[in-house]
Design an enzyme around this catalytic site. Structure first.
Site, PDB file in Angstrom:
ATOM      1  N   TYR A  24     -13.360  36.620  32.640  1.00  0.00           N
ATOM      2  CA  TYR A  24     -13.194  38.407  33.011  1.00  0.00           C
ATOM      3  C   TYR A  24     -13.317  38.421  34.692  1.00  0.00           C
ATOM      4  CZ  TYR A  24     -14.495  38.630  28.076  1.00  0.00           C
ATOM      5  OH  TYR A  24     -14.604  38.650  26.764  1.00  0.00           O
TER       6      TYR A  24
ATOM      7  N   HIS B  87     -14.962  29.959  25.074  1.00  0.00           N
ATOM      8  CA  HIS B  87     -14.180  30.967  24.900  1.00  0.00           C
ATOM      9  C   HIS B  87     -12.936  30.803  23.920  1.00  0.00           C
ATOM     10  CE1 HIS B  87     -13.151  34.880  27.454  1.00  0.00           C
ATOM     11  NE2 HIS B  87     -12.943  35.091  25.976  1.00  0.00           N
TER      12      HIS B  87
END
Length: 279
Positions: free
Chosen positions: A51, A109
């Site tokens: 991110y 992730h």
């Protein structure tokens, strides 16, 4: 400020029943949006290396004035860091960017199965938990097969699996798998983003019946399922509204009707964990 219930995790810790997603909040505006979310009452803040906003999350935490031990800060190891030593380094680098001594929840992730090294990343998280750099460990976007492989390898079951879950894609099978294994289901894109079913009769009728917004109905649907939603909004009023989902309950019929919006493959972008990979 809304009272947020918590879920007990399989490692003896607990986690708020709703969290704040920070993608793609960056820069000064991102920091401010994350700070207002914390001040609104969010106590679970979800970020990731990919991110590119861990610095902003750390700064927002410091500016919020909320005591560190009241917050659950989650981040994620990207695909390029799956090798054991790289995963260890990845978590340490996340801590540096966040300005924290430890994270409260660290996830892999994506499994990226063609690489075949997500088991190494999981071993690294098990070690980091023992070393005290991470409180709870989990995964994201793992299938039943991926989960069984890491559990068989280490004997350690993830506390959380964060998956795509919204009314168009309710993930009934994975929720059953999680229930059987004692894993908490966490939902990314809990509204369904651009395909959010806010105009669907099942949602609008429930919203009118309870005097709440369609968005609150969708988030409450998650709560009724035992799914932990992580909505994202940069708007302070919407942040507070999204948090205010514990003062009403949906009926069984309303939950069933919303679940009935499921599509054969309702994924937002074809993110099948067996084929979709992110480095």
């Amino acid at each position: 400020m809304a009272h947020i219930p918590t879920y007990d995790l399989n490692d003896g810790t607990s986690i708020p029943a709703i969290g704040f997603g920070t993608y793609p909040l960056r820069g000064d505006d991102g920091t401010e949006a994350i700070r207002t979310a914390i001040e609104a009452g969010y106590r679970l803040v979800d970020t990731a290396v990919n991110y590119e906003n861990e610095v902003e999350v750390g700064e927002a935490i410091r500016r919020s004035g909320v005591p560190r031990d009241e917050l659950v800060v989650a981040s994620k190891i990207p695909g390029r860091h799956h090798a054991y030593d790289a995963a260890i380094a990845s978590v340490r680098e996340s801590l540096d960017r966040l300005g924290l001594e430890r994270t409260d929840l660290h996830l892999i992730h994506w499994p990226n199965p063609s690489q075949g090294s997500y088991v190494e990343a999981w071993r690294a998280l098990v070690q980091l938990q023992k070393d005290g750099l991470v409180r709870s460990i989990g995964v994201s976007n793992f299938t039943e097969e991926h989960l069984e492989r890491i559990i068989d390898d280490t004997g350690v079951t993830p506390a959380v699996n964060q998956v795509e879950l919204h009314p168009r894609f309710p993930q009934a099978h994975m929720r059953e798998v999680h229930e059987r294994l004692g894993i908490r289901t966490e939902a990314w894109s809990p509204m369904g983003k651009r395909r959010a079913p806010l105009e669907e009769d099942a949602v609008r009728t429930a919203a009118e019946a309870h005097g709440v917004s369609p968005g609150q109905v969708v988030l409450r649907w998650h709560v009724e399922l035992g799914s932990l939603p992580i909505p994202k909004s940069a708007d302070p009023a919407r942040q507070s509204q999204n948090l205010d989902v514990f003062g009403f309950e949906l009926t069984d019929d309303e939950v069933t009707a919303i679940s009935g919006l499921a599509e054969a493959d309702g994924r937002l972008f074809g993110g099948d964990p067996d084929t979709h990979e992110e480095m």
